[in-house]
Design an enzyme around this catalytic site. Structure first.
Site, PDB file in Angstrom:
ATOM      1  N   GLN A 126     -16.813  -8.558  -0.567  1.00  0.00           N
ATOM      2  CA  GLN A 126     -16.406  -7.625   0.220  1.00  0.00           C
ATOM      3  C   GLN A 126     -16.261  -7.704   1.834  1.00  0.00           C
ATOM      4  O   GLN A 126     -15.700  -6.809   2.369  1.00  0.00           O
ATOM      5  CB  GLN A 126     -17.727  -6.316   0.316  1.00  0.00           C
ATOM      6  CG  GLN A 126     -17.984  -5.832  -0.922  1.00  0.00           C
ATOM      7  CD  GLN A 126     -19.500  -4.972  -1.077  1.00  0.00           C
ATOM      8  OE1 GLN A 126     -20.246  -5.668  -1.180  1.00  0.00           O
ATOM      9  NE2 GLN A 126     -18.934  -3.810  -1.165  1.00  0.00           N
ATOM     10  N   ASN A 127     -16.213  -8.946   2.031  1.00  0.00           N
ATOM     11  CA  ASN A 127     -16.089  -9.431   3.654  1.00  0.00           C
ATOM     12  C   ASN A 127     -14.617  -9.812   3.810  1.00  0.00           C
ATOM     13  O   ASN A 127     -13.878 -10.084   2.954  1.00  0.00           O
ATOM     14  CB  ASN A 127     -17.016 -10.801   4.029  1.00  0.00           C
ATOM     15  CG  ASN A 127     -18.366 -10.239   3.642  1.00  0.00           C
ATOM     16  OD1 ASN A 127     -18.842  -9.056   3.820  1.00  0.00           O
ATOM     17  ND2 ASN A 127     -19.269 -11.293   3.753  1.00  0.00           N
ATOM     18  N   ASP A 130     -13.844 -11.811   6.422  1.00  0.00           N
ATOM     19  CA  ASP A 130     -13.672 -12.662   7.574  1.00  0.00           C
ATOM     20  C   ASP A 130     -13.472 -14.153   7.130  1.00  0.00           C
ATOM     21  O   ASP A 130     -13.117 -15.306   7.938  1.00  0.00           O
ATOM     22  CB  ASP A 130     -15.198 -12.866   8.107  1.00  0.00           C
ATOM     23  CG  ASP A 130     -16.264 -13.114   7.406  1.00  0.00           C
ATOM     24  OD1 ASP A 130     -16.052 -13.830   6.184  1.00  0.00           O
ATOM     25  OD2 ASP A 130     -17.148 -12.322   7.189  1.00  0.00           O
ATOM     26  N   HIS A 132     -11.609  -6.475  -0.254  1.00  0.00           N
ATOM     27  CA  HIS A 132     -11.337  -5.503   0.711  1.00  0.00           C
ATOM     28  C   HIS A 132     -10.278  -6.416   1.672  1.00  0.00           C
ATOM     29  O   HIS A 132     -10.099  -5.722   2.679  1.00  0.00           O
ATOM     30  CB  HIS A 132     -12.521  -5.354   1.675  1.00  0.00           C
ATOM     31  CG  HIS A 132     -13.414  -4.352   0.944  1.00  0.00           C
ATOM     32  ND1 HIS A 132     -14.819  -4.057   1.203  1.00  0.00           N
ATOM     33  CD2 HIS A 132     -13.201  -3.459  -0.202  1.00  0.00           C
ATOM     34  CE1 HIS A 132     -15.174  -3.173   0.498  1.00  0.00           C
ATOM     35  NE2 HIS A 132     -14.347  -3.071  -0.596  1.00  0.00           N
ATOM     36  N   CYS A 157       3.111  -4.589   7.539  1.00  0.00           N
ATOM     37  CA  CYS A 157       3.625  -3.425   8.101  1.00  0.00           C
ATOM     38  C   CYS A 157       3.640  -2.194   7.140  1.00  0.00           C
ATOM     39  O   CYS A 157       4.185  -2.449   6.066  1.00  0.00           O
ATOM     40  CB  CYS A 157       5.152  -3.572   8.748  1.00  0.00           C
ATOM     41  SG  CYS A 157       6.073  -2.055   9.108  1.00  0.00           S
ATOM     42  N   CYS A 210       6.448  -3.770  14.481  1.00  0.00           N
ATOM     43  CA  CYS A 210       7.045  -4.739  13.436  1.00  0.00           C
ATOM     44  C   CYS A 210       8.272  -5.385  13.995  1.00  0.00           C
ATOM     45  O   CYS A 210       9.236  -4.681  14.386  1.00  0.00           O
ATOM     46  CB  CYS A 210       7.345  -4.057  11.978  1.00  0.00           C
ATOM     47  SG  CYS A 210       8.007  -5.198  10.823  1.00  0.00           S
ATOM     48  N   CYS A 245      11.114  -4.028  11.176  1.00  0.00           N
ATOM     49  CA  CYS A 245      11.843  -2.742  11.065  1.00  0.00           C
ATOM     50  C   CYS A 245      11.520  -1.844  12.388  1.00  0.00           C
ATOM     51  O   CYS A 245      12.235  -1.022  12.730  1.00  0.00           O
ATOM     52  CB  CYS A 245      11.160  -2.080  10.019  1.00  0.00           C
ATOM     53  SG  CYS A 245       9.221  -1.461  10.169  1.00  0.00           S
ATOM     54  N   SER A 285     -25.569  -7.517   0.343  1.00  0.00           N
ATOM     55  CA  SER A 285     -25.068  -6.253   0.176  1.00  0.00           C
ATOM     56  C   SER A 285     -26.043  -5.277   0.184  1.00  0.00           C
ATOM     57  O   SER A 285     -26.969  -5.550  -1.085  1.00  0.00           O
ATOM     58  CB  SER A 285     -23.949  -6.199  -0.954  1.00  0.00           C
ATOM     59  OG  SER A 285     -23.369  -4.956  -0.884  1.00  0.00           O
TER      60      SER A 285
END
Length: 298
Positions: A117-118, A120, A135, A143, A199, A202, A241
């Site tokens: 779930q980290n 890093d 995640h 973008c 961005c 765009c 967790s």
């Protein structure tokens, strides 16, 4: 490949905070091999990246919300100012003994994939492979308008060029502790003049770290892959967790429904209290390096 059961004859010194009976069950389950790990923010607290929740399960800081970020240019400006101020400290974090122990359990052949779930990247820095980032990762920026992806370090360089002297103008005490999303608290008056990134493809102002903010949804292919990974496990090993968020807890529920043993090592209570086969209220640094040493010597 599993190394088979190991003898349950190892003990810690009398001052250890590890429950010996629970540790024996944990070691027996892991020694069978075929383990899948589900890891949370508690993996990285010893690396200087705090959890959003304390050991009591209560949220200590308010995280960025997905709807707020995508719906407000002001919220994006605030996030990027805070992220810019906190990035160097976040990026300087290094794997701790628990991260290295997870990689070593893979090398021993008892642990397979890691669902984390980290955001890093510390599992990979420690040498782990087969890491599924549930995640996302702060290393990437996307973008939302055109889908272009760029490395976070490149965005930091853009922000430095667009905001000369910004960090120097911050008072020494105005930037708080780095948070799990890589940002820190910065005073509103400092944020007001901050130039957020745009961005280069765009020109849009909807650049977002490639992570799932609170209130956002994990992409369905990632969820499906995580479920398939958990369903293939001999044991699901939950590390660091509290399982307060359904995006992680649902895998424990699936494992339990399928009769797959669940072992939890974390500080404090979890949402799944009463469901796991074994649960150790312990520091990962007290348990995982010992587990590696025991299994390596078996």
């Amino acid at each position: 490949m599993s190394r088979g059961p190991v003898p349950l004859d190892q003990t810690l010194p009398p001052d250890s905070a590890v429950d010996e009976e629970g540790y024996a069950v944990l070691r027996r389950l892991v020694s069978r091999g075929g383990v899948v790990a589900l890891t949370g923010a508690g993996m990285s607290t010893a690396s200087g990246i705090p959890d959003y929740r304390g050991p009591d399960g209560q949220r200590r800081v308010q995280p960025m919300q997905h709807a707020e970020f995508v719906g407000s240019a002001q919220a994006r400006q605030r996030y990027w100012a805070r992220s810019f101020a906190g990035w160097d400290r976040f990026n300087a974090a290094r794997p701790n003994p628990a991260h290295h122990a997870v990689a070593q359990l893979q090398q021993l052949g008892v642990l397979g994939p890691v669902v984390t779930q980290n955001v890093d990247g510390l599992h990979q820095r420690a040498g782990a492979d087969q890491v599924l980032e549930l995640h996302g990762s702060l290393d990437r920026v996307t973008c939302l308008d055109c889908g272009e992806q760029v490395a976070r370090v490149a965005v930091q360089e853009w922000l430095e060029a667009a905001n000369p002297g910004f960090l120097a103008r911050l008072d020494s005490g105005s930037a708080g502790q780095v948070r799990p999303d890589g940002d820190v608290v910065v005073a509103d008056d400092a944020v007001a003049s901050f130039r957020a990134p745009r961005c280069l493809v765009c020109g849009g102002d909807s650049l977002k770290p490639d992570v799932v903010f609170f209130g956002g949804s994990v992409p369905r292919p990632v969820v499906d892959r995580a479920f398939a990974t958990v369903e293939s496990a001999s044991t699901l090993l939950v590390l660091g967790s509290s399982l307060r968020v359904m995006s992680g807890y649902r895998f424990v529920r699936r494992a339990t429904r399928l009769g797959i043993p669940v072992a939890v090592v974390t500080r404090g209570e979890t949402r799944a209290d009463g469901e796991p086969t074994v649960q150790l209220d312990s520091l990962l640094g007290d348990v995982l390096p010992r587990l590696v040493a025991d299994l390596a010597g078996a």
